[in-house]
Scaffold this active site. Structure first.
Site, PDB file in Angstrom:
ATOM      1  N   SER A 153       0.812  -1.209   0.000  1.00  0.00           N
ATOM      2  CA  SER A 153       0.000   0.000   0.000  1.00  0.00           C
ATOM      3  C   SER A 153       0.852   1.270   0.000  1.00  0.00           C
ATOM      4  O   SER A 153       1.567   1.541  -0.968  1.00  0.00           O
ATOM      5  CB  SER A 153      -0.957  -0.049   1.203  1.00  0.00           C
ATOM      6  OG  SER A 153      -1.870   1.006   1.183  1.00  0.00           O
TER       7      SER A 153
ATOM      8  N   ASP B 254      10.145   5.320 -10.092  1.00  0.00           N
ATOM      9  CA  ASP B 254       9.675   5.926 -11.344  1.00  0.00           C
ATOM     10  C   ASP B 254      10.349   7.265 -11.635  1.00  0.00           C
ATOM     11  O   ASP B 254      10.604   7.604 -12.784  1.00  0.00           O
ATOM     12  CB  ASP B 254       8.157   6.135 -11.295  1.00  0.00           C
ATOM     13  CG  ASP B 254       7.385   4.859 -11.587  1.00  0.00           C
ATOM     14  OD1 ASP B 254       8.024   3.805 -11.750  1.00  0.00           O
ATOM     15  OD2 ASP B 254       6.139   4.916 -11.633  1.00  0.00           O
TER      16      ASP B 254
ATOM     17  N   LYS C 282      -0.668  -4.117  -3.449  1.00  0.00           N
ATOM     18  CA  LYS C 282      -1.971  -3.533  -3.096  1.00  0.00           C
ATOM     19  C   LYS C 282      -2.050  -2.131  -3.697  1.00  0.00           C
ATOM     20  O   LYS C 282      -1.406  -1.205  -3.225  1.00  0.00           O
ATOM     21  CB  LYS C 282      -2.163  -3.454  -1.588  1.00  0.00           C
ATOM     22  CG  LYS C 282      -3.519  -2.864  -1.178  1.00  0.00           C
ATOM     23  CD  LYS C 282      -3.668  -2.772   0.331  1.00  0.00           C
ATOM     24  CE  LYS C 282      -5.029  -2.212   0.725  1.00  0.00           C
ATOM     25  NZ  LYS C 282      -5.257  -0.816   0.300  1.00  0.00           N
TER      26      LYS C 282
END
Length: 541
Positions: free
Chosen positions: A284, A295, A309
């Site tokens: 999460s 990223d 998740k």
């Protein structure tokens, strides 16, 4: 007027009108069924349970993370994330059937009245809690209570024959989400976060500022076993690490418009290198942080593929204090990845066994066993490196699970709490002598790092270098194991088990004398994730 407009809309026969009509019919159907069961069923029924079962039945047919919680469950779930609870302020373990104080909370109610580590709680408000097989939950319920209320605690203390009584005024007790923060090496800081709660951002920034004072230029952020928490807390942590305008995460759902979180540019650690540690239990909000740093090519991710998740739940409070947590959106990392692992609506069985299946498939020991479809391929935003969605964050550097590290004998000694109980008895007996020898003040820095010019006669640095677990303590653990049917198969297993138990005990003693930070200072020196992180930071960019 509203009813008339609704009738006109239904008569118009458009898609929305049909949806409204179907919704109205479904709600009426549900109400009639509930009323019929409550009024006509052959036996009496509990209306509250009937409603709860109906809610659970509906949610079970959705995704694995939409859920219903009773008022009691809501309190247990939200307390750790809200950052505090109201109680007496002690960390404790159960030794046989007695509460043994491991530490008092700094400045907390128990410390203020003189309760010490090593004290045994025997009574609470004249009710015996020791020797009566009372559950841990019942004991906690008796100790916790509203701020300002008083509780009388009867204590047994080593060296004192009579019971000592303390009247403690309950207060708000902070629940920290930073497990540890210290200097791994002269320029490398380390922060371990257990979850993302209401206080995480403040704790994190305080740690960053302190570590920078100690010379930190690079950071190891440990998110192993971090099950997540508040999305906003994750965004706030990322804000301290990324540059102005950088996308942190975005959410989007069927009825929820795209919402973006971007860095404000006021972060306090935007330049130093970052290595993030993750494993299969990082989930999460922990995946939001690791995915964003990956990223944006801001951080290197080390470890094993995360849990997967990628769903956002909205809490819906019900009148009796219960709550529905309903999935309303997916979250996406800056490159556009949704890292939610696959699931079948209404089928939680395979979903719950996913980690077990990944282990059996060999994923934890060999990165080559992990395969992603080309359709799940994305690129990082600056260096255009390949990353994948569709099931967790795949690390840049894989750390295999060492299945040979712990012996069968060690696992069985741990499972039966033989090691933990031996430590509690030893700490109770030796605490005064150890504090006299090493003092309470920990030195900054890691096990192998002592600031230049500092003497190593006292404090944690001296403990880390000099302290050796007594052989009689180790022998006692194996003797107790033998009494319970646990024996090493040969001398090699005995030697390997003893080495692991000794390191574990040293870390536990350090925790009992200082804090969890000192515990991790000991265990991290033999941690494969940390070794990999240090190798990455030793490599020039």
């Amino acid at each position: 007027m509203a009813a008339a407009l609704l009738c006109l809309a239904i008569l118009a026969g458009g898609p929305q009108a049909r949806a409204d009509k179907n919704s109205e019919s479904t709600l009426r159907k549900l109400a009639i069924a509930t009323m019929a069961i409550s009024s006509l069923y052959v036996d009496s029924v509990d209306d509250t349970k009937l409603a709860e079962d109906a809610i659970r039945g509906m949610l079970e047919k959705l995704d694995p993370h939409s859920s219903y919680s009773t008022p009691k469950e809501v309190k247990a779930l939200t307390e750790p994330l809200q950052g505090n609870f109201e109680g007496v302020g002690v960390q404790f373990n159960m030794l046989e059937d007695t509460l043994l104080v491991v530490q008092t909370v700094n400045g907390g109610p128990s410390e203020k009245v003189g309760i010490l580590a090593g004290d045994r709680f025997v009574t609470v408000n004249d009710t015996a809690i020791a020797g009566v097989k009372m559950s841990k939950e019942d004991i906690m319920r008796r100790l916790r209570g509203p701020k300002g209320t008083k509780v009388k605690i009867g204590v047994r203390r080593g060296g004192i024959a009579d019971m000592i009584y303390f009247t403690v005024t309950r207060d708000k007790i902070p629940l920290n989400t930073v497990d540890a923060s210290y200097m791994l090496r002269p320029t490398i800081g380390y922060i371990r976060l257990s979850s993302f709660g209401a206080t995480t951002h403040d704790e994190f920034t305080a740690c960053i500022k302190e570590l920078k004072k100690q010379g930190m230029t690079d950071l190891v952020l440990d998110l192993q076993d971090n099950g997540g928490g508040y999305l906003q807390a994750a965004a706030d942590v990322l804000n301290e690490l990324l540059e102005q305008g950088d996308l942190l995460v975005y959410t989007q759902g069927r009825t929820v418009r795209r919402q973006e979180f971007r860095a404000k540019g006021n972060g306090i650690f935007q330049k130093g290198r970052v290595v993030v540690l993750v494993n299969e239990y990082s989930a999460s909000a922990a995946e939001i942080v690791s995915g964003a740093l990956q990223d944006q090519d801001r951080g290197t991710v080390v470890g094993r593929r995360t849990y997967g998740k990628g769903l956002v739940q909205r809490p819906i409070d019900l009148p009796d204090g219960s709550m529905i947590r309903l999935t309303v959106a997916h979250y996406f990392t800056p490159s556009g990845r949704c890292i939610q692992k696959p699931y079948v609506k209404g089928d939680k069985k395979d979903y719950l066994h996913d980690l077990e299946n990944r282990f059996k498939h060999g994923e934890f020991t060999c990165s080559d066993s992990i395969h992603f479809a080309d359709s799940l391929k994305y690129e990082t935003l600056k260096l255009r490196r390949a990353v994948y969605g569709g099931g967790g964050v795949m690390p840049d550097y894989f750390v295999p699970l060492d299945t040979t590290r712990y012996t069968k004998c060690h696992r069985e000694l741990s499972a039966k709490s033989i090691i933990l109980n031996a430590n509690l008895r030893y700490a109770e007996k030796a605490r005064k002598e150890l504090l006299a020898r090493y003092g309470k003040e920990p030195y900054p820095g890691g096990v192998n790092y002592v600031p230049e010019g500092k003497a190593v006669k006292k404090g944690f640095a001296a403990f880390a270098r000099e302290y050796t677990v007594p052989q009689e303590l180790l022998d006692g653990i194996f003797e107790e194991g033998k009494r319970q049917g646990i024996t090493p198969k040969d001398d090699a297993e005995r030697e390997k088990t003893e080495t692991m138990v000794a390191r574990q005990l040293k870390a536990l003693v350090a925790r009992d004398l200082w804090t969890m930070t000192e515990y991790f200072r000991i265990v991290n020196e033999d941690n494969d994730f940390i070794k990999c992180a240090l190798e990455r930071l030793d490599t020039p960019e």
